[in-house]
Motif scaffolding. Structure first.
Motif, PDB file in Angstrom:
ATOM      1  N   ALA A 182     -15.088  15.831 -36.994  1.00 38.34           N
ATOM      2  CA  ALA A 182     -13.933  15.687 -36.303  1.00 38.34           C
ATOM      3  C   ALA A 182     -13.650  16.911 -35.724  1.00 38.34           C
ATOM      4  O   ALA A 182     -13.324  16.812 -34.249  1.00 38.34           O
ATOM      5  N   THR A 219      -8.640   6.897 -25.301  1.00 40.94           N
ATOM      6  CA  THR A 219      -9.148   6.549 -26.829  1.00 40.94           C
ATOM      7  C   THR A 219      -8.248   5.491 -27.283  1.00 40.94           C
ATOM      8  O   THR A 219      -8.455   5.332 -28.343  1.00 40.94           O
ATOM      9  N   MET A 266     -15.689  17.908 -32.597  1.00 43.69           N
ATOM     10  CA  MET A 266     -15.437  16.915 -31.398  1.00 43.69           C
ATOM     11  C   MET A 266     -14.091  17.524 -30.532  1.00 43.69           C
ATOM     12  O   MET A 266     -14.136  17.676 -29.462  1.00 43.69           O
ATOM     13  N   CYS A 272     -14.423  10.210 -26.372  1.00 42.45           N
ATOM     14  CA  CYS A 272     -14.080  11.622 -26.885  1.00 42.45           C
ATOM     15  C   CYS A 272     -14.837  12.411 -26.245  1.00 42.45           C
ATOM     16  O   CYS A 272     -14.454  13.642 -25.719  1.00 42.45           O
ATOM     17  N   TRP A 296     -15.521   4.934 -29.138  1.00 41.34           N
ATOM     18  CA  TRP A 296     -14.528   6.134 -29.324  1.00 41.34           C
ATOM     19  C   TRP A 296     -15.223   7.293 -29.238  1.00 41.34           C
ATOM     20  O   TRP A 296     -14.681   8.349 -28.612  1.00 41.34           O
ATOM     21  N   ILE A 297     -16.235   7.539 -30.051  1.00 38.26           N
ATOM     22  CA  ILE A 297     -16.932   8.807 -29.916  1.00 38.26           C
ATOM     23  C   ILE A 297     -17.559   9.301 -28.470  1.00 38.26           C
ATOM     24  O   ILE A 297     -17.383  10.230 -28.191  1.00 38.26           O
TER      25      ILE A 297
END
Length: 295
Positions: free
Chosen positions: A34, A240, A37, A285, A281-282
């Protein structure tokens, strides 16, 4: 014929050792990534290698905790209708000496990791100590057991930040804690509703309505704190928020209507809508935080 039997036995034991490590549960260690990212360093090869190495070490550490837990609970698991067949130690596929040998290999690898990334291994050591306390004491204490599980996820995020040498927003910490509390509460709910108090001793101290309220409060907190994190620190991630909201709704649907949720990992893998939500979502982001991307 005799050689064939030996081969099958060897393959079964190797498969059992792999299963003992519970590689499917390594999905949880994605939380280590996380900070990679959210820091926007995912195009930096050095940062990626550091984050992946920390994730690998966490996978080994989590496997070691599973092995200790299975050895601790072997007699209980042998009496369990499901675990007696699915847990390698309880099923007799893997022996205690074999499990101890594998555990020694995992611990030795983590010791080696100390010389490569000492700060990360310090966080992992805290995680392992916490899980040892959970295995022998804390899992029998109501509420404390749920928070112990959740803190393990917070430590994953912290390890990812330490690996990159970046600070972690307080919002991210509290969001992770709330999300993990939600998943842990739902897990207890499903264990209680599906197996009654037979699965764990601590379940006798819970009720479905109680853990439902825990889950609802935690899910609300996760959404609120994530939204506040986005608005205060990463406003470009506002796209998101609907995905997070849908993911919470869908997961609760899987729990309530499809009778999933006892294993969050299984629920994620089995439900294509949940899996797609995580992928989107990934991707969102990554797009929003792409260097030079402006919104």
């Amino acid at each position: 014929m005799h050689d064939t039997v030996i081969t099958y036995t060897t393959l079964a034991r190797l498969s059992g050792l792999l299963k003992l490590m519970r590689p499917k549960q390594w999905v949880k260690n994605g939380f280590v990534l996380a900070p990679l990212m959210f820091s926007g360093d995912f195009l930096n090869a050095g940062a990626v290698s550091h984050a992946l190495f920390a994730t690998l070490l966490f996978c080994l550490a989590s496997s070691a905790t599973y092995i200790v837990n299975d050895m601790r609970d072997i007699e209980h698991d042998r009496r369990h209708p499901k675990k007696s067949k699915t847990r390698p130690l309880a099923a007799g596929i893997v022996t205690i000496p074999m499990a101890l040998t594998l555990l020694a290999v995992l611990y030795s690898t983590l010791v080696w990791g100390w010389f490569v990334a000492p700060d990360v291994v310090q966080v992992i050591a805290a995680y392992m100590i916490l899980n040892l306390a959970y295995t022998f004491i804390l899992k029998h204490e109501p509420v404390v057991d749920i928070f112990t599980i959740a803190i393990g996820f917070v430590l994953r995020v912290y390890a990812g930040a330490v690996a990159l040498g970046v600070p972690v927003s307080s919002w991210m910490f509290i969001t992770t804690l709330c999300l993990a509390l939600y998943l842990a509460a739902v897990k207890r709910r499903q264990e209680l509703s599906q197996n009654g108090i037979e699965g764990r001793k601590v379940l006798a101290k819970y009720s479905v309505s109680l853990v439902d309220r825990y889950a609802e409060m935690s899910a609300t907190g996760a959404l609120v704190f994530y939204s506040m994190f986005v608005m205060s620190a990463k406003p470009q991630l506002v796209i998101t928020v609907p995905l997070v909201l849908f993911g919470l709704f869908r997961y609760w649907y899987v729990v309530e209507e499809l009778d999933g949720g006892e294993s969050p990992t299984d629920a994620l893998i089995a439900d294509w809508q949940l899996l797609l939500t995580v992928v989107l979502w990934i991707a969102a982001c990554g797009w929003a935080l792409w260097p030079g991307q402006g919104l």
